[in-house]
Design a protein around this motif. Structure first.
Motif, short mmCIF file in Angstrom:
data_model
loop_
_atom_site.label_atom_id
_atom_site.label_comp_id
_atom_site.label_asym_id
_atom_site.label_seq_id
_atom_site.Cartn_x
_atom_site.Cartn_y
_atom_site.Cartn_z
N GLY A 1 0.79 -1.23 0.00
CA GLY A 1 0.00 0.00 0.00
C GLY A 1 0.83 1.28 0.00
N ASP A 2 2.13 1.15 0.22
CA ASP A 2 2.98 2.36 0.22
C ASP A 2 3.39 2.74 -1.19
N GLU A 3 3.77 3.99 -1.33
CA GLU A 3 4.36 4.46 -2.59
C GLU A 3 5.76 4.99 -2.32
N VAL A 4 6.63 4.75 -3.28
CA VAL A 4 8.02 5.19 -3.17
C VAL A 4 8.34 5.98 -4.44
N ILE A 5 8.91 7.16 -4.28
CA ILE A 5 9.21 8.00 -5.45
C ILE A 5 10.71 7.97 -5.73
N CYS A 6 11.04 7.73 -6.99
CA CYS A 6 12.46 7.77 -7.41
C CYS A 6 12.52 8.10 -8.90
N PRO A 7 13.69 8.45 -9.40
CA PRO A 7 13.77 8.72 -10.84
C PRO A 7 13.66 7.43 -11.65
N SER A 8 13.23 7.57 -12.88
CA SER A 8 13.19 6.45 -13.82
C SER A 8 14.58 6.29 -14.45
N THR B 1 2.62 8.13 -0.03
CA THR B 1 4.08 8.20 -0.24
C THR B 1 4.82 7.98 1.08
N LYS B 2 5.67 7.00 1.07
CA LYS B 2 6.39 6.65 2.30
C LYS B 2 7.86 7.07 2.22
N ALA B 3 8.42 7.00 1.02
CA ALA B 3 9.86 7.29 0.90
C ALA B 3 10.18 7.90 -0.45
N VAL B 4 11.27 8.65 -0.46
CA VAL B 4 11.81 9.17 -1.72
C VAL B 4 13.25 8.67 -1.80
N ILE B 5 13.66 8.33 -3.03
CA ILE B 5 15.03 7.83 -3.20
C ILE B 5 15.77 8.68 -4.22
N PRO B 6 16.43 9.74 -3.76
CA PRO B 6 17.28 10.50 -4.69
C PRO B 6 18.53 9.67 -5.01
N VAL B 7 18.91 9.72 -6.28
CA VAL B 7 20.12 9.01 -6.74
C VAL B 7 21.15 10.08 -7.12
N HIS B 8 22.31 10.04 -6.51
CA HIS B 8 23.36 11.02 -6.86
C HIS B 8 24.02 10.52 -8.14
N LEU B 9 23.36 10.80 -9.24
CA LEU B 9 23.70 10.14 -10.50
C LEU B 9 25.09 10.51 -11.01
N TRP B 10 25.82 9.49 -11.38
CA TRP B 10 27.19 9.60 -11.90
C TRP B 10 28.12 10.33 -10.93
N GLY B 11 27.68 10.51 -9.67
CA GLY B 11 28.55 11.13 -8.67
C GLY B 11 28.21 12.57 -8.34
N LEU B 12 27.17 13.11 -8.97
CA LEU B 12 26.75 14.49 -8.68
C LEU B 12 25.69 14.48 -7.58
N PRO B 13 25.93 15.18 -6.46
CA PRO B 13 24.91 15.19 -5.41
C PRO B 13 23.60 15.81 -5.89
N CYS B 14 22.49 15.26 -5.43
CA CYS B 14 21.17 15.84 -5.70
C CYS B 14 21.00 17.11 -4.87
N GLU B 15 19.97 17.87 -5.20
CA GLU B 15 19.65 19.08 -4.42
C GLU B 15 19.00 18.65 -3.11
N MET B 16 19.85 18.27 -2.16
CA MET B 16 19.35 17.59 -0.96
C MET B 16 18.58 18.50 -0.01
N ASP B 17 18.93 19.78 0.07
CA ASP B 17 18.18 20.67 0.98
C ASP B 17 16.71 20.69 0.57
N GLU B 18 16.50 20.88 -0.73
CA GLU B 18 15.13 20.98 -1.23
C GLU B 18 14.40 19.65 -1.04
N ILE B 19 15.07 18.56 -1.39
CA ILE B 19 14.44 17.24 -1.31
C ILE B 19 14.10 16.88 0.14
#
Ligand SMILES: Cc1ncc(COP(=O)(O)O)c(C=O)c1O
Length: 397
Positions: A91-98, A140-158
């Motif tokens: 029943g949970d939803e998890v948000i992440c990039p495709s 929505t229970k969780a979000v999974i930012p991926v620091h793609l190719w080594g670049l940090p995501c905008e973590m403050d906003e997220i």
């Protein structure tokens, strides 16, 4: 009239890249120290049960500044453990990039949750925080930012959006060993961080992974999921599962831990070499039309797992396929790099994902070219790559 030397290699001229590239591009770099570390374990007969993974946990945890670190059999298992630890379920939803590797998303579905994919920013290629926000529901229970190719995501906003909505943050830092965001290491910015030590990664151990967190309860749950022997060391509410675990055996092999420990000692210096070499190339590409070079904000310290660049053929008149052919003819190791977008994969379309969704992600996925990361180059190979681009750019309109 062009001199012979001036002709593009694809037109029969000499190649711009003449160096042997094997040593400059070789990865991982395995040497005597790794051999000795492995031999020591073999001689001690420690090929399964050993303190080696615990030593790695202590060292990598300290390196990151994380309270708890748990060595896992791979990054995929660490992601599963992270999602189990925060209690993701039916029943949970998890948000992440495709636009990521499948292991970012799949454990959520195995735990019974639905994955909701969000857009990436077309310049940084990382999760678009505002699109993440738009896709939040009461489930929505969780979000999974991926620091793609080594670049940090905008973590403050997220993390701020997540906090406002009571959503947990699991950082997929499998590409980002040693990267920093506002002075803190990636992997320590959310509720749980996850790393992979698979052989191609910046911190390669062959296979292996790590879960890090400052939350004791999450750590205990992750241990209980996949480390039955170690559950015995936990408080009674967890140690009672010491004869079964919660169904998995996720411990990391000591041999891989030993390699990872040696590699950790070289991580920063090797990251710096990639950054220096790639920086020289990107500064040059920034001066050409067609290359959308992302400038890392000053509050981030990025690393390069891959060196992926956005190319806009409408600015140069040279189609991406032709550009790649011309660069290859010059001797460059360059390729198109399209992620098989997760929201278009049968596993997800059969579970409700719309393959026509995420227009920004779909568009950007067709514009990426991957260049080497120059891990061991002293700068001479990069100079030849620059020459290759300089030559090929003469074909731009
Ligand atoms: C973004 C991302 N997440 C998770 C993983 C999974 O790590 P592992 O291969 O160690 O299971 C990878 C591995 O390539 C990855 O690229």
């Amino acid at each position: 009239m062009k001199s012979d030397d001036d002709r593009l290699a694809i037109e029969g001229g000499p190649k711009a890249i003449t160096m042997d590239q094997e040593d400059a591009l070789k990865w991982p770099v395995i040497g005597r120290q790794e051999e000795e570390a492995l031999l020591e374990l073999l001689r001690k007969n420690e090929i399964s049960l050993s303190d080696e993974p615990k030593k790695l946990e202590a060292e990598f945890g300290t390196y990151l500044g994380a309270k708890f670190a748990l060595a896992e059999v791979n990054g995929t298992a660490a992601l599963y453990a992270a999602m189990f630890a925060i209690g993701i379920g039916e029943g949970d939803e998890v948000i992440c990039p495709s636009y990521t590797y499948w292991a970012t998303a799949m454990p959520a579905t195995t735990l019974g949750a639905r994955v909701v994919f969000c857009e990436v920013d077309p310049h940084s290629l990382n999760m678009d925080p505002q699109d993440f926000k738009r896709r939040i529901t009461t489930k929505t229970k969780a979000v999974i930012p991926v620091h793609l190719w080594g670049l940090p995501c905008e973590m403050d906003e997220i993390t701020e959006i997540a906090r406002e909505h009571g959503i947990k943050v699991i950082e997929d830092a499998c590409h980002a060993h040693g990267a920093e965001y506002r002075g803190k290491k990636t992997g320590t910015l959310g509720d749980i961080g996850v790393f992979s030590f698979q052989a191609s990664k910046n911190l390669p151990g062959g296979e292996g992974g790590m879960l890090v967190t400052n939350n004791e309860e999450y750590y205990y749950r992750a241990v209980t999921l996949g480390h039955y022997r170690r559950a015995a060391e936990l408080p009674e509410r967890y140690s009672r599962y010491r004869h079964t675990s919660f169904g998995f055996k996720h411990r990391m092999s000591p041999l891989h831990a030993a390699i990872t420990r040696v590699q950790l000692r070289h991580l920063d210096e090797r990251n710096q070499r990639r950054n220096r070499n790639i920086g020289i190339l990107l500064d040059f590409l920034d001066s050409l039309p067609g290359f959308d070079i992302y400038h890392t904000p000053e509050y981030m310290k990025r690393v390069y797992y891959e060196n992926d660049i956005v190319y806009r053929e409408e600015e140069t008149g040279l189609p991406i396929e032709r550009l790649i052919e011309m660069l290859k003819a010059e001797g460059a190791r360059v390729r198109r790099d399209r992620y098989p977008l997760l929201h278009q994969q049968p596993f997800f379309t059969e579970r409700g994902s719309d393959p026509e969704d995420l227009p920004v992600t779909r568009e950007i996925n067709n514009r990426i070219i991957a260049l080497p990361t120059f891990p061991n180059d002293d700068g001479s190979l990069v100079e030849q790559y620059i020459e290759a681009f300089r030559k090929v750019s003469r074909a731009f309109k």
